[in-house]
Design an enzyme around this catalytic site. Structure first.
Site, PDB file in Angstrom:
ATOM      1  N   THR A  42       0.820  -1.208   0.000  1.00 54.76           N
ATOM      2  CA  THR A  42       0.000   0.000   0.000  1.00 54.76           C
ATOM      3  C   THR A  42       0.856   1.260   0.000  1.00 54.76           C
ATOM      4  OG1 THR A  42      -0.155  -0.219   2.408  1.00 54.76           O
ATOM      5  CG2 THR A  42      -1.983  -1.080   1.110  1.00 54.76           C
ATOM      6  N   HIS A  47       7.404   0.888   7.950  1.00 51.03           N
ATOM      7  CA  HIS A  47       7.744   1.781   9.060  1.00 51.03           C
ATOM      8  C   HIS A  47       8.081   0.960  10.299  1.00 51.03           C
ATOM      9  CE1 HIS A  47       3.700   0.981  10.632  1.00 51.03           C
ATOM     10  NE2 HIS A  47       3.213   1.315   9.438  1.00 51.03           N
ATOM     11  N   HIS A  50       6.200  -2.085  11.689  1.00 53.39           N
ATOM     12  CA  HIS A  50       6.348  -3.424  11.097  1.00 53.39           C
ATOM     13  C   HIS A  50       7.490  -4.218  11.731  1.00 53.39           C
ATOM     14  CE1 HIS A  50       4.367  -1.254   7.639  1.00 53.39           C
ATOM     15  NE2 HIS A  50       3.678  -2.365   7.622  1.00 53.39           N
ATOM     16  N   LYS A  84      -9.298  -1.168   9.724  1.00 56.66           N
ATOM     17  CA  LYS A  84      -9.776  -0.005   8.996  1.00 56.66           C
ATOM     18  C   LYS A  84     -11.265   0.213   9.268  1.00 56.66           C
ATOM     19  CE  LYS A  84      -5.844   0.796   7.050  1.00 56.66           C
ATOM     20  NZ  LYS A  84      -5.067   1.996   7.399  1.00 56.66           N
ATOM     21  N   ARG A  88     -10.820   0.878   1.771  1.00 55.88           N
ATOM     22  CA  ARG A  88      -9.564   1.403   1.250  1.00 55.88           C
ATOM     23  C   ARG A  88      -9.775   1.942  -0.172  1.00 55.88           C
ATOM     24  NH1 ARG A  88      -4.609  -0.381   3.683  1.00 55.88           N
ATOM     25  NH2 ARG A  88      -4.916  -1.932   5.317  1.00 55.88           N
ATOM     26  N   GLN A 171      -6.460 -14.515   1.730  1.00 53.15           N
ATOM     27  CA  GLN A 171      -5.304 -14.736   2.597  1.00 53.15           C
ATOM     28  C   GLN A 171      -5.219 -16.202   3.019  1.00 53.15           C
ATOM     29  OE1 GLN A 171      -4.262 -11.608   5.315  1.00 53.15           O
ATOM     30  NE2 GLN A 171      -3.445 -13.044   6.810  1.00 53.15           N
ATOM     31  N   ASP A 192      -4.710  -7.733  14.608  1.00 57.65           N
ATOM     32  CA  ASP A 192      -5.864  -7.557  13.729  1.00 57.65           C
ATOM     33  C   ASP A 192      -5.911  -8.608  12.619  1.00 57.65           C
ATOM     34  OD1 ASP A 192      -3.699  -6.666  12.279  1.00 57.65           O
ATOM     35  OD2 ASP A 192      -4.589  -4.757  11.682  1.00 57.65           O
ATOM     36  N   LYS A 229       0.093   5.538  20.105  1.00 56.81           N
ATOM     37  CA  LYS A 229       0.525   4.446  19.244  1.00 56.81           C
ATOM     38  C   LYS A 229       2.024   4.522  18.988  1.00 56.81           C
ATOM     39  CE  LYS A 229      -0.868   2.011  15.049  1.00 56.81           C
ATOM     40  NZ  LYS A 229      -1.791   2.008  13.884  1.00 56.81           N
ATOM     41  N   LYS A 232       4.660   6.592  15.927  1.00 62.42           N
ATOM     42  CA  LYS A 232       4.180   7.862  15.406  1.00 62.42           C
ATOM     43  C   LYS A 232       4.894   9.008  16.123  1.00 62.42           C
ATOM     44  CE  LYS A 232       0.955   6.166  12.680  1.00 62.42           C
ATOM     45  NZ  LYS A 232       0.977   6.342  11.221  1.00 62.42           N
ATOM     46  N   THR A 233       5.235  10.049  15.376  1.00 64.07           N
ATOM     47  CA  THR A 233       5.828  11.248  15.945  1.00 64.07           C
ATOM     48  C   THR A 233       5.040  12.448  15.428  1.00 64.07           C
ATOM     49  OG1 THR A 233       7.370  11.658  14.111  1.00 64.07           O
ATOM     50  CG2 THR A 233       8.101  10.146  15.836  1.00 64.07           C
TER      51      THR A 233
END
Length: 419
Positions: A42, A47, A50, A84, A88, A171, A192, A229, A232-233
């Site tokens: 995607t 990041h 992962h 989500k 998407r 999947q 998830d 989370k 994240k920054t």
């Protein structure tokens, strides 16, 4: 006897759910297995969120097991509803192919090429026609069971398309194909993904026999101690791509870890032993101001993702910024170290410092203020204090002629781009 890897993962706190905990532990004690996680293309970079999954795969690899990464060229063109709240936006196949190439490069950087494989589920999913999908696979999935999966149930009120509803079947086909063609017996994913993982195991058991040794394992949701989370920054996600998040910024992200999180992160994201982590935990308690644990964490993760040279460079930039001795840095290192600092442009020749600060860059509001700050020693040019009102700023003097760094006071920097 070598410690069972499931015991190690449990100690590190990286296991959330397992389909057959004791069965997997017993199996890996006596067998080398192949295991996989999927990555949908995607975007063109992964990041730090992962990394937990990848660290688990790497730990298995170091013990002789074989990690397999599935690039979701097929599923990525459909969209995973997991985690989500809305549908998407579908990507073009051109975007998907670009992202696949970028992610493949990142995976090889982390895992090498020995005892490691990257596959693309587009290769098999694209070969299944609609009638085959419905007859050979659709008949094996109960709609009531699918509706009860969290990934679907959480979306029923807002609505979910048939396309995303069928994602768990696709999947599951992935796991079945990997089991048959690549001897994969374990799937790992985020919490998830539990419904998708169990769907795959159920499909394999129906087609290959109920005692077929296949397993699923999920990782915990990683939150910082303040409840936000992880990964994240203020500037957004922390990417593994050095062009999106520079190695210096990457290093600083880990170095700035809260004392209350650092031991947990050492367990999750490094290959340090229990004894080494226990020693670092003690130093956090006894001398937190030295930030030894954070520095070790930053070094280890930056080395894993970007290599030893990136660690040396990040620490060189950090030391120069701390000491103010900027002239030791290259232009590229200045680019990294001053990313996010207020920047202006000046395209001209040698100019008087007062004029440079006021007319050319507007760093100072007036000539009077500029002269006062210079004479009081508050102005630094490229890390060196300048108190001479007649000082001439030469844009070509440092950093390959690309930058002039102005510091006003103790911490207020401006990056002047000259090329």
């Amino acid at each position: 006897m070598t410690e069972n890897i499931i015991d190690e993962l449990t100690w590190r706190g990286t296991i959330n759910q397992q389909t057959d905990a004791q069965g997997l532990k017993d199996y890996v004690q006596n067998h080398k297995i192949a295991l996989y996680c999927g990555v949908d293309p995607t975007g063109d970079s992964l990041h730090v969120g992962h990394l937990v999954t990848f660290m688990i795969l790497k730990r298995f690899q170091l013990l002789g097991h074989k990690p397999v990464i599935v690039i979701g060229g097929g599923t990525g063109s459909i969209g995973d509803p997991s985690g989500k709240k809305s549908e998407r936006v579908l990507q073009t196949m051109e975007q998907v192919h670009h992202n696949q190439a970028a992610l493949t490069k990142q995976m090889i950087n982390l895992f090498g090429t020995d005892n490691f494989e990257i596959v693309n589920n587009y290769d098999w999913l694209s070969q299944i026609d609609l009638l085959t999908f419905l007859r050979d696979y659709g008949k094996l999935f109960n709609v009531n069971t699918m509706l009860n999966k969290e990934i679907v149930a959480s979306r029923l009120e807002a609505g979910i398309s048939f396309t995303e509803f069928t994602y768990q079947i696709l999947q599951a086909i992935d796991f079945l194909t990997l089991y048959r063609q690549h001897q994969v017996q374990l799937q790992i994913g985020g919490g998830d993904q539990w419904g998708n993982i169990t769907a795959g195991i159920d499909l394999i058991h129906r087609l290959e026999g109920p005692k077929t040794p296949v397993f699923g394992l999920t990782i915990p949701l990683l939150l910082k101690v303040d409840g936000t989370k992880f990964g994240k920054t203020e500037g957004g996600a922390v990417w593994l791509d050095a062009h999106k998040t520079s190695p210096y910024e990457f290093y600083q992200f880990w170095f700035n870890t809260d004392d209350r999180d650092v031991v947990k992160y050492l367990k999750y994201f490094t290959f340090l032993s229990r004894e080494e982590i226990a020693s670092l935990a003690q130093q956090v308690q006894e001398a937190p101001e030295k930030r030894v644990a954070q520095r070790t964490l930053a070094r280890e993760v930056t080395k894993f993702v970007h290599g030893p040279a990136a660690v040396e460079q990040a620490e060189r930039i950090s030391a120069a910024l701390f000491s103010g001795d900027l002239l030791k840095l290259s232009a590229d290192e200045i680019e990294q170290g001053f990313h996010g600092v207020p920047a202006v442009e000046y395209h001209g020749g040698v100019v008087n410092l007062v004029e440079f600060l006021v007319d050319k860059t507007q760093i100072e509001p007036s000539r009077r203020q500029a002269r006062e700050d210079i004479q009081n020693g508050a102005i630094y040019v490229n890390g060196q204090r300048q108190q001479d009102l007649d000082f001439q700023v030469d844009p070509q003097a440092a950093f390959s002629g690309r930058f002039v760094i102005i510091r006003k006071g103790k911490k207020k920097y401006t990056l002047v781009r000259t090329k």
